[in-house]
Structure formats: C-alpha cells, structure tokens
Design a protein around this motif. Structure first.
Motif, PDB file in Angstrom:
ATOM      1  N   PRO A 262      46.588  45.476  36.462  1.00 52.90           N
ATOM      2  CA  PRO A 262      47.550  44.750  37.292  1.00 52.90           C
ATOM      3  C   PRO A 262      48.822  45.536  37.632  1.00 52.90           C
ATOM      4  O   PRO A 262      49.679  45.027  38.353  1.00 52.90           O
ATOM      5  CB  PRO A 262      47.885  43.532  36.436  1.00 52.90           C
ATOM      6  CG  PRO A 262      47.691  43.998  35.032  1.00 52.90           C
ATOM      7  CD  PRO A 262      46.567  44.983  35.078  1.00 52.90           C
ATOM      8  N   SER A 380      52.873  41.827  40.172  1.00 49.98           N
ATOM      9  CA  SER A 380      51.807  41.063  39.516  1.00 49.98           C
ATOM     10  C   SER A 380      52.317  39.923  38.645  1.00 49.98           C
ATOM     11  O   SER A 380      51.522  39.101  38.175  1.00 49.98           O
ATOM     12  CB  SER A 380      50.940  41.995  38.661  1.00 49.98           C
ATOM     13  OG  SER A 380      50.254  42.912  39.468  1.00 49.98           O
ATOM     14  N   TYR A 431      43.919  37.766  44.746  1.00 46.19           N
ATOM     15  CA  TYR A 431      43.821  38.406  43.433  1.00 46.19           C
ATOM     16  C   TYR A 431      44.696  37.713  42.395  1.00 46.19           C
ATOM     17  O   TYR A 431      44.300  37.547  41.240  1.00 46.19           O
ATOM     18  CB  TYR A 431      44.224  39.871  43.536  1.00 46.19           C
ATOM     19  CG  TYR A 431      43.196  40.742  44.221  1.00 46.19           C
ATOM     20  CD1 TYR A 431      42.110  41.251  43.505  1.00 46.19           C
ATOM     21  CD2 TYR A 431      43.300  41.044  45.562  1.00 46.19           C
ATOM     22  CE1 TYR A 431      41.160  42.048  44.126  1.00 46.19           C
ATOM     23  CE2 TYR A 431      42.349  41.839  46.195  1.00 46.19           C
ATOM     24  CZ  TYR A 431      41.288  42.332  45.467  1.00 46.19           C
ATOM     25  OH  TYR A 431      40.344  43.112  46.083  1.00 46.19           O
ATOM     26  N   GLU A 479      48.865  39.400  31.503  1.00 49.27           N
ATOM     27  CA  GLU A 479      47.505  39.897  31.327  1.00 49.27           C
ATOM     28  C   GLU A 479      46.584  38.798  30.784  1.00 49.27           C
ATOM     29  O   GLU A 479      45.435  38.676  31.206  1.00 49.27           O
ATOM     30  CB  GLU A 479      47.493  41.095  30.377  1.00 49.27           C
ATOM     31  CG  GLU A 479      47.895  42.405  31.008  1.00 49.27           C
ATOM     32  CD  GLU A 479      47.547  43.574  30.119  1.00 49.27           C
ATOM     33  OE1 GLU A 479      46.812  44.462  30.567  1.00 49.27           O
ATOM     34  OE2 GLU A 479      48.004  43.591  28.952  1.00 49.27           O
ATOM     35  N   PHE A 482      45.201  36.563  33.436  1.00 45.46           N
ATOM     36  CA  PHE A 482      44.164  37.154  34.283  1.00 45.46           C
ATOM     37  C   PHE A 482      42.792  37.135  33.586  1.00 45.46           C
ATOM     38  O   PHE A 482      41.763  37.285  34.242  1.00 45.46           O
ATOM     39  CB  PHE A 482      44.499  38.611  34.616  1.00 45.46           C
ATOM     40  CG  PHE A 482      45.474  38.788  35.751  1.00 45.46           C
ATOM     41  CD1 PHE A 482      45.181  38.306  37.018  1.00 45.46           C
ATOM     42  CD2 PHE A 482      46.672  39.471  35.562  1.00 45.46           C
ATOM     43  CE1 PHE A 482      46.066  38.487  38.076  1.00 45.46           C
ATOM     44  CE2 PHE A 482      47.559  39.661  36.611  1.00 45.46           C
ATOM     45  CZ  PHE A 482      47.260  39.169  37.874  1.00 45.46           C
TER      46      PHE A 482
END
Length: 722
Positions: A262, A380, A431, A479, A482
């Motif tokens: 990311p 991100s 995304y 993270e 995701f």
C-alpha cells in the motif's frame, strides 16, 4: 539479485541531482518561451505552439501552480530519457517495424534521417511497449527544450555507466536521489509536513535484506507450508521455521494469491514478489510466459501517494518481466497499480460538472470530493466506508469516460483540467475499499506527530487514534484493514513504538486483538544511507487473527545495538539471537511494553520510587555553564550533552558540567542523596540513579560527553534506595 555497489550508487546520486537542476532550469525556460506564464497569447506563436501552450496552461491549472508545472515538465523530460536508456541497455528498446532491439546510437542515426531528436525516436519505440509511461500526446513531453538544455541532460545521462542500468535496484535509487534537494529544502524550512512535502521527506529506499526477510517469512513461509520439500527453501536464508504460522485461509495455488504493497514507492517489494512467484508458479508447472502474465495480471497490487512512483513501479515490474523472458512481441498485462494521492484541485461545483448530468455519477463524485481533496497528504490511509449502495467501480469508470468524452467534445476546460484526476480517484476507490488481500507488506512513510500538519493530525486522531503518533504506526492499522481474516501483513517500522509510553494504546490494542508472529529488532544502522542512530527500525509480521493463551512471538534481537551496521543486520537475521515470547504476557509489562529479552520476576523499581525531577543535575546554577563562558575548558569542567531544544546540527551541545572527573561535589551529592527543589518547593531527599556516564560524540572529534542523570524520590520514608 544484482544491486548497485556503493561507489556506483554515489555516482548515480550526483548524476541524478545534476539532472534535476538542469531539467528544472530547462523546463522553466522552455515554458516561458511559449509564454505559458502569460495571460495573453503572443502573436508570434504558430497554431501548433498556441495549442500546446493552451494544453500546458490547462495542465498547470490541474496541478495547482506554476512551480508544480515546472517540476512536472522537468521530471517527465528527464525520465523519458532515463527510461529509454534503461530499455536500451537491457536490449529491450524494440524497433516497431522490424521487432529487433535497437541501441541509442541507432536511434540517433534514425532521428537524423527524420529530422527528430534521438530521444523522441527512443520514446516513440518505447511507447509501443509501455504506452502508459511514454505517452506520445502528453504536452509535458511535447514541449521542446532549448538545444543547450537538451545537450546538458544528454551529457549527464551519457556519464552514467552502462552497468548501472542493468542492476535491479537502480530505478529505486534514481527516484530517491531525485528527491534529495527537495527533502533538504523542506527540512531546512521547519514547516509542518503535508501534501507534496510528504513524498520528499519520507522517501526512503528499502534495503534489499529487509524486503527479502519480510517476504520470505510471509509468502515464502506459505509456499514451504504447502511444499516442505521445495528446492526454493535453500535460497531463502531469512525464512524462520520457528514462527507459529496459520495458512488455513490461504489458497492452494500461487496463481490465486493476492498481494498488496500500500506504499509501494518504486516497486521494490513488488519486484521481489514477482521473482518469488515466478519460481513458485513454474514449480507448479506453468509455462514461463503464462506465469509472468498471471503474476502481473492477478497477483501483484501496489498503491502509492506519488504518481511518479507509480510510473517507476510499473516500469520496474515490466522490466523484470521482459528480463525474465517474457516476449516483447506479446502483450504484457498492465500491473495493478494505482495512485491514491491525486488531490482534487477543482472547486466542488466544477468537480460535479464532470458528471455531465448523470445523477448517479454526480452523487459518487460528491461522496469522494472531501475524501480526496487532500489525498496527497493521506494516500493509502484513506478508507472507503462500507455501504450497501456501493456502486461497482467498473460501472462508475464507464459512466465517467462517457461523461468526459461528452464534455471534452464541447471544449470544456474543466473536463480537460480535472478529468484525469477524476479517473484516478475512481480507480483509487476500487483499491481502497478492498479487503481481500492474503499478504500486505510495505515500508511506510515515517513521520512523527510533531512534524505533521494540523490536517494530518486531526485525520489520524479520528481514523487511527491508537497509532496516531506516527504515520508508520497508522499504517499498521491500515494494513490490517486491507487483509482477509487470517491474512498476513508485514511492515518496516520504527522500533520505538514497542516500548515508548505514548504508544501504550496501540500496543494494548494489537496485543489483545492481533497475533504478532515475528519481530526482528534491527536498531541503528539498518538503512545504509542513514548515518548514526536517527532511525532505528524493526521488521514485524502480523496475522489478522485474535491471539490465544498459547500465542507466541518469535523475537530476533541484537544484544549490542550500538555496534549495528547494515552487514551485521543481514547476518543477524540469518543467524540471530532469538527467543519465544508469550504474547498475552506482554500485557503484564509496565506500559504493556513489548520487551525483546528475558524479564525476571523481581519487583519493579517503580514500586519503591518515582521520578519527579526528570533528568537533571538538580542544581544547574552551581554545576552547569555554557561553553562560551570559558576561553578554555579545564579545571574540572567537561562537555555536557542535553536534549536538543530544536532541530539544529549542534543543538544540545551548548553546556558544560562541573564533573571534576567524578571526584567532586556533584558525585558526592549523588551518592549521598540531597534535597532537590521542585515546583512546589523543597522535597524529600532523593538519589541520583545511574551516575554520570560518558558517551563518544563524533561532532566533537570523538571527545567524551557526559550524559544526564535521573533523580528519583522514595515513595515511603521506610524505603532506603541506597
């Protein structure tokens, strides 16, 4: 993996910095020659020049300012030449008609016959292979530099040895070196960091051993769990067998894995993943070309706040695919890369006009306006909230393309200026709302709260309250979001969050909710390009699953962190000192510190005393002076290092202390205990803990500095601290 030697890297550093200066000056002159900076169009321009000027002025509006336009032109003009040479030196610059590699000298010969520039021909040939990077109609590249400016760039490029362009890490270094001067300028300014400054200040090329360690203990561990006898094990020297892995939710075949970086930068993690997956998929029986196409199309995913890095990462992946044997005659799928840092410069009313009357599209554009208005500060870290009315991304993209085509056909300048941003935002949304990645791995930006702008501070406090003290620790939480449940995520991060008081909430949250599988504490010297002990990092692997009473952390650490060097870190990760830690037991440590080492069961010092003074001599008027008060430092006075007042080279080195070689009054007072004056008057007797030590300091040619002493006070008159 072929990497640049230090001398070659230094040479590349000087060349790229020189190129940035030359390209920037040339861009400014070329733009002014077309009167792009003027409101009124000059009469002497040809129709072609006038149209180019119009497009450049529109681009300037989309970018935000004149300086942004100059920087964009300089970057594109230099990197067109640089990328073309990368292709040529690797035999990958292909003639579109004869389908054979051509050299740059051959490009120059062809250019003379066509009345063009050598680099225009090289870019034309490269565009057939990488149309997203070598865009023939890009006004930034259609702009003509003056002959002397073009010659200056060519001379710099020619001075870089050919071997440099054949290494795997050269592309990544070129971008870091391009940012060197900008980073220094921002740091000198002392301003709070946001927007474009983040890219300059936080850009740090990840060391190869860090990349390999994290990937071998995630992706590599999954493969060995499925194929314990695989010959690939021999090459993965950092893979640790003692880690408690759980791959129950992972697919059985390499082709079904989804892997994300990311904050992908120039694509260092992506390139390493490419090579690991290529070996795996071939071992599963796939052909070379099918495996390469599948990896680029299905496995690799990257997000980045800087659009220039997305360009470099895409180029790096394509280069590795062709160097690995993918035919230049075949179509290479586009890598799954997206820039998540495109800010919306348009006013809201103009932004909504891009929908061209489509109510559904207008509603979606309005939803993302506030989120992405400051995307260049967040990247991100932006989260797209779940919604039952979430419109499929491909539907929105089709609607937007149709609307933009309609608006551009009418000559709408808003569509020209901001249409590309709108497409980028909708691609980023696709995304940012995903949570289906099996492995997420990154080296995020390091930026402490004291350097963040108020906007970033407020955003992180609201979205990442536990990790808000640093952007890197916010990325730990990001993270996780995701990842699939029982997915893996791994990170390069500052190691201080493992024990500093201000990160207690983050440690409590992670230790209770997530499994920490592996921690490698590197200490100072982890990054070869950073001297001293400024950045001390840890490599950490997490599992997105709740810990149990038996969950353990495999901890790798160095017993003498002050002697750490890069080569030592590499060896330490191969043959480390290590131990197993019960994860939930870490919650019993003071401040829930994650302690990499053995902890005995004796009582803690905090049960008997508290520190109310901080670190002081406790009588500075008697024992401390400034160095400029003395013509010569002698007579029992020594240099005294304190905490810096502000970020300056010598801040904290102004003081002297009357130490008398440890034989004087200060030592006697420390040993006996004394009364210390606090804010509320004189307190009880205390005792100095850890008498003054000496530390070497390179700023003063190796002279010894006294460190400070901590003063504590007993919690009870019955306690004898001595």
């Amino acid at each position: 993996m072929t990497v640049l030697e230090k001398s070659a890297r230094n040479q590349l550093d000087k060349a790229v910095q020189a190129a940035r200066r030359a390209a920037t000056a040339g861009a400014d002159r070329a733009l002014r020659a077309l009167a792009v900076d003027q409101e009124k169009k000059p009469a002497y321009l040809t129709p072609e020049q006038a149209e180019l000027r119009r497009k450049l002025r529109i681009r300037c509006r989309g970018l935000g300012s004149w300086q942004d336009l100059v920087r964009a032109v300089a970057y594109e003009q230099w990197h067109r030449m640089l990328f073309a040479r990368f292709l040529a030196e690797n035999g990958l610059l292909i003639h579109p008609e004869y389908r054979a590699p051509v050299t740059l000298d051959e490009c120059a010969e062809i250019a003379r016959g066509r009345g063009l520039d050598q680099w225009e021909v090289a870019a034309e040939y490269a565009a057939g292979m990488l149309p997203g990077i070598f865009q023939q109609d890009d006004p930034l590249l259609l702009l003509k530099y003056a002959p002397e400016d073009r010659a200056a760039l060519q001379e710099i490029l020619a001075g870089i040895p050919a071997e440099t362009f054949r290494t795997q890490d050269a592309l990544g270094w070129t971008y870091q070196f391009w940012q060197t001067e900008e980073k220094a300028t921002v740091n000198r300014s002392g301003r709070k960091i946001e927007g474009a400054d983040i890219c300059a200040v936080t850009q740090l090329f990840t060391e190869p051993y860090m990349v390999q360690f994290l990937l071998q203990n995630t992706l590599g561990a999954w493969w060995l769990d499925r194929h314990p006898e695989s010959p690939l094990r021999a090459g993965w020297v950092y893979c640790k067998d003692q880690v408690q892995h759980d791959f129950s939710a992972f697919p059985k075949k390499a082709g079904d894995l989804k892997i994300l970086d990311p904050a992908c930068g120039s694509g260092h993690f992506l390139v390493e993943v490419f090579h690991m997956l290529l070996a795996m998929r071939q071992e599963e029986g796939e052909s070379l070309e099918a495996a390469i196409a599948g990896i680029v199309r299905d496995n690799l995913h990257g997000l980045e706040i800087d659009p220039r890095c997305i360009q470099i990462a895409g180029f790096a992946v394509a280069m590795e695919a062709w160097k690995a044997g993918f035919s230049t005659d075949e179509y290479l799928p586009l890598p799954n890369l997206a820039c998540v840092g495109l800010p919306i410069r348009a006013e809201k009313a103009d932004w909504l006009k891009l929908a061209a009357g489509d109510g559904l599209l207008e509603g979606e554009l309005e939803k993302y306006y506030d989120l992405f208005k400051n995307a260049d500060s967040l990247g991100s870290l932006i989260q797209i909230e779940e919604s039952r009315t979430l419109v499929p991304g491909e539907v929105l993209m089709r609607k937007l393309e149709k609307a933009l085509a309609k608006e551009k056909a009418t000559g709408d300048p808003v569509a020209e200026a901001f249409g590309e941003t709108a497409s980028g935002v909708l691609k980023a949304v696709q995304y940012l709302r995903r949570k289906d990645f099996h492995i997420v791995v990154t080296n995020p930006p390091f930026l402490g709260r004291n350097r963040q702008s108020d906007f970033i501070k407020d955003f992180c406090k609201f979205k990442y309250s536990a990790g808000k003290k640093d952007l890197s620790t916010c990325f730990i939480e990001r993270e996780k979001k995701f990842s699939i449940w029982t997915g893996y995520y791994a990170i390069v991060c500052p190691q201080y969050w493992l024990n500093l008081k201000r990160y207690e909430d983050l440690r409590f949250k992670i230790l209770n909710q997530q499994k920490m599988l592996l921690i490698a504490q590197l200490g100072p010297g982890a990054f070869e390009t950073i001297n001293g002990e400024v950045v001390q990092v840890a490599l950490i692997v997490f599992l997105n699953d709740s810990p149990s009473e038996n969950s353990t952390i495999s901890a790798l650490y160095r017993s003498n962190a002050h002697s750490a060097q890069t080569i030592d870190n590499e060896q330490m990760l191969i043959d480390p000192e290590g131990l197993k830690l019960n994860q939930l037991n870490q919650l019993k440590n003071p401040d829930r510190r994650i302690l990499l080492g053995t902890v005995d069961n004796t009582s803690l010092f905090e049960n008997y005393a508290f520190s109310w003074q901080g670190i002081k001599t406790s009588d500075d008027l008697r024992f401390c002076r400034k160095f400029w008060e003395f013509f010569e430092i002698r007579g029992g006075w020594h240099r005294f290092q304190r905490g810096p007042i502000k970020t300056n080279l010598y801040s904290g080195f102004e003081d002297l202390i009357f130490w008398e070689d440890g034989q004087g009054d200060l030592t006697s007072i420390c040993q006996k205990g004394a009364a210390f004056r606090g804010k509320s008057g004189w307190g009880k007797e205390g005792i100095a803990v850890g008498l003054i030590n000496t530390l070497p300091c390179s700023l003063y040619s190796g002279e010894k500095f006294a460190s400070e002493i901590a003063v504590v006070q007993p919690k009870s008159d019955a306690v004898n601290l001595q």
